[in-house]
Write an enzyme that holds these catalytic residues in place. Structure first.
Site, PDB file in Angstrom:
ATOM      1  N   CYS A 142      -4.621   2.063  -3.883  1.00  0.00           N
ATOM      2  CA  CYS A 142      -3.445   3.008  -3.043  1.00  0.00           C
ATOM      3  C   CYS A 142      -2.216   1.437  -3.421  1.00  0.00           C
ATOM      4  O   CYS A 142      -1.433   1.021  -2.182  1.00  0.00           O
ATOM      5  CB  CYS A 142      -3.865   3.148  -1.809  1.00  0.00           C
ATOM      6  SG  CYS A 142      -4.592   4.533  -1.543  1.00  0.00           S
ATOM      7  N   ASP A 177       2.425  -4.895   7.935  1.00  0.00           N
ATOM      8  CA  ASP A 177       1.325  -3.562   7.357  1.00  0.00           C
ATOM      9  C   ASP A 177       0.007  -4.806   8.381  1.00  0.00           C
ATOM     10  O   ASP A 177      -0.014  -5.695   7.622  1.00  0.00           O
ATOM     11  CB  ASP A 177       1.934  -2.895   6.212  1.00  0.00           C
ATOM     12  CG  ASP A 177       0.296  -2.586   6.068  1.00  0.00           C
ATOM     13  OD1 ASP A 177      -0.710  -2.611   7.606  1.00  0.00           O
ATOM     14  OD2 ASP A 177       0.204  -2.123   5.123  1.00  0.00           O
ATOM     15  N   LYS A 181     -10.943  -0.598  10.189  1.00  0.00           N
ATOM     16  CA  LYS A 181     -10.428  -2.084   9.819  1.00  0.00           C
ATOM     17  C   LYS A 181     -11.214  -2.896  10.541  1.00  0.00           C
ATOM     18  O   LYS A 181     -11.334  -4.039  10.591  1.00  0.00           O
ATOM     19  CB  LYS A 181      -9.751  -2.147   8.897  1.00  0.00           C
ATOM     20  CG  LYS A 181      -8.866  -1.049   8.591  1.00  0.00           C
ATOM     21  CD  LYS A 181      -9.188  -1.605   7.023  1.00  0.00           C
ATOM     22  CE  LYS A 181      -7.955  -0.551   5.946  1.00  0.00           C
ATOM     23  NZ  LYS A 181      -8.453  -0.242   4.464  1.00  0.00           N
ATOM     24  N   GLN A 200      -4.881  -4.853   7.136  1.00  0.00           N
ATOM     25  CA  GLN A 200      -6.021  -6.106   6.094  1.00  0.00           C
ATOM     26  C   GLN A 200      -5.497  -7.501   6.615  1.00  0.00           C
ATOM     27  O   GLN A 200      -6.923  -8.369   6.577  1.00  0.00           O
ATOM     28  CB  GLN A 200      -5.756  -6.447   5.091  1.00  0.00           C
ATOM     29  CG  GLN A 200      -5.975  -4.962   3.633  1.00  0.00           C
ATOM     30  CD  GLN A 200      -7.320  -4.259   4.301  1.00  0.00           C
ATOM     31  OE1 GLN A 200      -8.268  -5.176   4.506  1.00  0.00           O
ATOM     32  NE2 GLN A 200      -7.359  -3.083   4.013  1.00  0.00           N
ATOM     33  N   HIS A 248       1.044  -1.021   0.031  1.00  0.00           N
ATOM     34  CA  HIS A 248       0.152   0.448  -0.048  1.00  0.00           C
ATOM     35  C   HIS A 248       0.966   0.951  -0.340  1.00  0.00           C
ATOM     36  O   HIS A 248       1.274   1.260   0.442  1.00  0.00           O
ATOM     37  CB  HIS A 248      -0.855   0.071   1.429  1.00  0.00           C
ATOM     38  CG  HIS A 248      -2.079   1.039   1.113  1.00  0.00           C
ATOM     39  ND1 HIS A 248      -1.561   2.096   1.559  1.00  0.00           N
ATOM     40  CD2 HIS A 248      -3.156   0.567   1.028  1.00  0.00           C
ATOM     41  CE1 HIS A 248      -2.677   2.936   1.712  1.00  0.00           C
ATOM     42  NE2 HIS A 248      -4.111   2.012   1.017  1.00  0.00           N
TER      43      HIS A 248
END
Length: 407
Positions: A365, A201, A227, A204, A124
């Protein structure tokens, strides 16, 4: 899974009962943000109606209560990701700020000319741009780990990239535009063998699977509250205590200090050292409530249900003539990105919206991913545990109808 009742769960999310353009809402944009249960909405209302006050700064009842709730949310996050220490949980505005914080603080203190940072081809923008900026500032080198046509990281290439100059590796756990679940355990282990630090990261992954930062042994882990069925504007940076203690502050201001004189400032202890100014108190409290909600359902139950949903949706969408899935990794989670040679994704998204179906279109993104496959954009359907197979059937039916219209 015996206690998992999706129809009962859906009743906890008031927005799912509304209509869009005269049609029942089918919300398949969960990778962008998830919807919020009543428990979170009610908690936010309770904070502002009953205990609204600044924290850490007063002895009166409202401030004491707000501080207790804020601190309790930090404990909830600590337990949720199994961090060893309470002070290893830093509240931020989201994954983007968390990554920027590490790049700016750890990077400024540790990166030197010709040092190397590794990211992947599927990152991202929030895990690309901060590293470009700090590498340019420190005259370090940014290396890119490539992926296969099926959107899996090429681990042989990772082995080749690792060397004595590698100081940091920052990798997405689950790709937001491809759904690929990356082998982060292997990445962390290999990076640590040559002395590099690793940030994962988790924007997600935090909502789809159990995260244990001690088991992973990552140095940093970042995620966003919105999220995870929590409020927007709140996120978390986990960092190993000894690393956070060794790094300089990110911002200066109130609450991140112990003493201030015109000659010198001494900085506060963790975690306050990284939380300058009035934080997003309501957001942190709401995030704690969102995690409590997820814990009641069970993250393992969520993962199992969503895996079944993804498999069902993948088989159904493959029946559509001319549709090509972008992202065919063996290990995927909750995302299907797709394209048609003769239909622009934006046209598709606009027409589906008229039928009450919310998907995401664009580059998500991840412009380097689009360039990798020579695409202007993709359409993306992303799933959460409140989605149903019936909704997928309606989505597929609407998609077929729209494709026929646009052709």
């Amino acid at each position: 899974m015996s206690n998992f009742d999706v129809n009962k769960i859906r009743m906890d999310f008031p927005i799912l009962a509304r209509q869009v353009n005269g049609k029942p809402l089918i919300y398949l944009d969960n990778a962008a943000t998830t919807q919020k249960p009543n428990a979170v909405i009610d908690k936010l209302n309770w904070y502002y109606k009953e205990i609204n006050s600044n924290i850490h700064r007063a002895v009166h009842y409202l401030s004491r209560t707000a501080t207790e709730q804020y601190d309790e949310s930090r404990r909830i996050v600590q337990q949720f990701i199994n961090a060893e220490h309470f002070e290893e949980i830093i509240f931020t505005r989201g994954t983007t700020e968390s990554i920027n914080m590490v790049a700016s603080t750890w990077g400024r203190a540790n990166l030197n000319e010709a040092d190397e940072v590794i990211i992947s081809e599927m990152e991202h923008h929030s895990n690309i741009v901060p590293w470009q900026m700090i590498c340019e500032e420190r005259k370090a080198v940014l290396r890119i780990l490539p992926m296969t046509d099926d959107c899996e990281l090429i681990m042989d290439e990772f082995d080749k990239l690792l060397n004595e100059k590698t100081k940091f590796v920052s990798i997405v756990h689950i790709s937001n535009s491809l759904g690929t679940v990356n082998p982060v355990e292997e990445i962390i282990e290999k990076a640590h063998k040559i002395g590099a630090k690793v940030l994962i990261d988790g924007a997600q992954s935090i909502q789809h699977r159990k995260i244990d930062v001690q088991k992973l042994d990552c140095d940093f882990f970042a995620f966003s509250g919105h999220k995870l069925y929590g409020p927007t504007g709140i996120g978390v940076l986990y960092g190993k205590k000894e690393l956070l203690e060794s790094m300089p502050p990110y911002q200066g201001g109130g609450d991140m200090i112990l003493t201030v004189t015109f000659e010198k400032t001494t900085f506060n202890y963790l975690p306050f050292k990284y939380e300058a100014g009035t934080p997003n108190i309501a957001g942190a409290i709401g995030l704690g409530e969102a995690i409590n909600y997820v814990n009641k359902i069970g993250i393992e139950n969520i993962a199992e249900y969503e895996s079944d949903l993804l498999e069902y949706a993948t088989q159904k969408i493959k029946t559509i003539d001319g549709l090509k899935i972008v992202g065919n990794a063996k290990n995927k989670a909750s995302v299907i990105s797709f394209v048609f040679d003769d239909i622009h994704p934006n046209d598709l998204g606009t027409m589906l919206d008229l039928k009450g179906v919310a998907i995401r279109t664009g580059h998500h993104c991840t412009e380097p991913v689009m360039r990798r496959f020579n695409l202007p954009a993709t359409s993306r359907a992303s799933f959460a545990f409140y989605n149903t197979k019936e909704e997928i059937d309606l989505f597929i039916s609407a998609l077929k109808n729209v494709v026929n219209m646009l052709r």
